[in-house]
Write an enzyme that holds these catalytic residues in place. Structure first.
Site, PDB file in Angstrom:
ATOM      1  N   HIS A 289      -4.290  -3.066   9.130  1.00 19.60           N
ATOM      2  CA  HIS A 289      -3.487  -2.081   8.428  1.00 19.60           C
ATOM      3  C   HIS A 289      -3.561  -2.389   6.935  1.00 19.60           C
ATOM      4  O   HIS A 289      -3.680  -3.556   6.537  1.00 19.60           O
ATOM      5  CB  HIS A 289      -2.033  -2.128   8.896  1.00 19.60           C
ATOM      6  CG  HIS A 289      -1.832  -1.610  10.284  1.00 19.60           C
ATOM      7  ND1 HIS A 289      -2.172  -0.332  10.653  1.00 19.60           N
ATOM      8  CD2 HIS A 289      -1.321  -2.199  11.405  1.00 19.60           C
ATOM      9  CE1 HIS A 289      -1.882  -0.147  11.933  1.00 19.60           C
ATOM     10  NE2 HIS A 289      -1.372  -1.267  12.416  1.00 19.60           N
ATOM     11  N   CYS A 331      -6.336   1.508   5.732  1.00 20.53           N
ATOM     12  CA  CYS A 331      -5.806   2.546   4.855  1.00 20.53           C
ATOM     13  C   CYS A 331      -5.712   2.028   3.427  1.00 20.53           C
ATOM     14  O   CYS A 331      -5.536   0.825   3.194  1.00 20.53           O
ATOM     15  CB  CYS A 331      -4.430   2.997   5.318  1.00 20.53           C
ATOM     16  SG  CYS A 331      -4.461   4.088   6.751  1.00 20.53           S
TER      17      CYS A 331
END
Length: 507
Positions: A289, A331
């Site tokens: 992440h 991301c």
């Protein structure tokens, strides 16, 4: 009625051109007019501007507007240029904007990129932003960089723009007397871009001969957080298989904490220092992440900065002069891109088949010819670095149960063409990823993802296994290979389309 018919035909022509802009199997079509703009700060010498205009002509831009403005006026001048292109009523096959100013005035190019990307006439077409420092001690002087590019255009009209730039980067850095000089490009191009007409027909003349020597040891490090990231295991297996097929000795660590990211990288770097022979190439994949400031979240939820990891390995003395590849599946922010399509009145949809939308930040190439202290500070330690992000800055990277579009497409494309220039292959990866629609977990409308490439490569990079030497690192029977079991993956052909994707965003 005549106005309605004329407007319909104009929109139809725009759509047809947008659909055909990459019709040559990943090669941009430049049949429509081109546009170029030079924005210079007042203190730029006329001699530098003259060399720039000659270079633009060599690249195929036969008419170029010239405007003078302070740094505060750059955005306004670019907005007027965009409005002028849209007012022409037809597509523009390619636009190039050159900014020549003191280095400190070139620190925020992303604002300019966003403004240029808003141009409807350029949707689906390449947009080039050339940043040149006019500092007296720029390395090299802007004129030297431009002269090298112009001369190479004349000698090698069949080379793509990325091939030309890679060669010029190598020439410029070798001729520079400043140890800190390192040009860099930043690309979201979805295909091969030939600015010379000869490029489409003279492929038999061959490709650039200056290639990296990959005969030394090849080493890969894969650090992947699998916890709460469904499909990440598939990416790990696909990428690990690719690395091993290309002759990379592979270190795999799953579910690393933030501290583990740093320690594994330090150990990997130490192993490279102990290699008995030269290192030919390294590849590092970071999967976790992520967030808008470049942070990655370890399995413990703590943050580590991805750029710090890149710099730490790039400064390894054993890797000086050899290519260093970084793949980042994470991301880079929370924005979700719906894509951009031609502005068409709803009443036209029943007669016109709309072209598919493209990601808002696709088809952009930034060239920073004098990077130190500028928009992307680099040093010679960061030369020969290729960073590939699953998403553009500020946007979500998607991943589903069968893996991520970015990793799965990259594996499939490189497996199919391992002997081709990796920069060109990445443009094909971007083309395929950008063509897909994804449905995120928190929205019902299709969204787009667009990979981004940052390169300071100075030679052509081909990962073909031909000529791979036997690895020769000390301290083991299998010195660079260890892993935790992660299970079986699927074949690349099963994994291109993502279902129920999840963003790789941090909390």
């Amino acid at each position: 009625m005549a106005f309605l018919v004329a407007g319909t035909l104009r929109v139809a022509a725009h759509m047809a051109d947008a659909q055909d802009s990459l019709a040559r199997k990943g090669t941009y079509s430049l049949r429509a007019p081109r546009a170029a703009l030079t924005i210079c700060s007042p203190e730029v010498p006329d001699s530098t501007v003259a060399i720039l205009e000659a270079t633009l002509q060599a690249l195929g831009f036969h008419s170029c507007q010239r405007r003078e403005a302070s740094a505060q006026g750059f955005l306004g001048e670019l907005a007027r240029f965009r409005e002028q292109l849209d007012a022409q009523g037809g597509p523009v096959s390619c636009a190039l904007v050159a900014l020549v100013a003191p280095r400190e005035q070139l620190r925020r190019p992303q604002l300019l990129v966003r403004e240029l990307s808003r141009c409807e006439a350029l949707q689906g077409h390449p947009k080039i932003l050339l940043l040149l420092s006019s500092a007296p001690r720029a390395a090299p002087e802007p004129g030297a960089f431009l002269t090298g590019l112009r001369e190479l255009c004349g000698r090698c009209p069949h080379w793509s723009l990325l091939q030309l730039l890679t060669e010029v980067f190598g020439l410029a850095s070798r001729e520079s007397c400043r140890a800190s000089y390192c040009p860099v490009l930043r690309s979201s191009l979805r295909g091969t871009l030939f600015l010379q007409e000869a490029g489409l027909w003279d492929q038999e003349e061959g490709s650039p001969g200056a290639q990296y020597d990959l005969s030394g040891a090849r080493a890969a490090l894969i650090l992947a957080v699998l916890r709460e990231r469904p499909g990440a295991q598939r990416d790990v297996e696909a990428l690990r298989g690719l690395c091993e097929s290309l002759g990379f000795q592979t270190v795999l660590r799953t579910d690393p904490t933030a501290q583990d990211f740093q320690e594994e990288l330090a150990q990997f770097r130490e192993r490279l220092h102990t290699c008995r022979g030269p290192v030919g190439c390294v590849l590092v994949a970071l999967m976790a992440h992520g967030g808008p400031r470049g942070q990655l979240l370890g399995a413990d939820g703590e943050e580590v900065q991805s750029e710090a990891l890149v710099r730490r390995l790039s400064r390894c003395r054993a890797l000086r002069g050899c290519p260093k590849i970084f793949l980042l599946q994470a991301c880079r922010g929370g924005h979700r891109d719906a894509g951009m399509g031609p502005a068409v009145s709803p009443r036209f949809w029943r007669w016109l088949r709309p072209s598919p939308p493209t990601p808002s930040h696709a088809d952009v190439l930034q060239i920073c010819a004098d990077a130190p202290g500028g928009p992307t500070p680099e040093s010679l330690d960061l030369a020969d670095v290729l960073r590939v992000y699953a998403a553009t800055e500020g946007y979500v990277a998607y991943r589903g149960e069968r893996g991520s579009d970015f990793i799965q497409t990259l594996v499939e494309v490189v497996r199919a063409y391992p002997g081709e220039d990796l920069l060109e292959l990445l443009a094909e990866v971007s083309r395929q990823v950008c063509a897909l629609d994804v449905l995120g977990p928190d929205c019902s409308e299709p969204r787009k993802a667009c990979p981004e490439v940052r390169s300071s490569l100075r030679r052509r990079l081909c990962l073909s296994r031909a000529g791979v030497a036997a690895p020769g690192c000390a301290n083991s029977g299998s010195p660079l290979t260890h892993s935790r079991p992660v299970g079986r993956g699927a074949s690349p052909s099963d994994l291109v389309q993502v279902s129920n994707p999840q963003p790789d965003a941090g909390s």
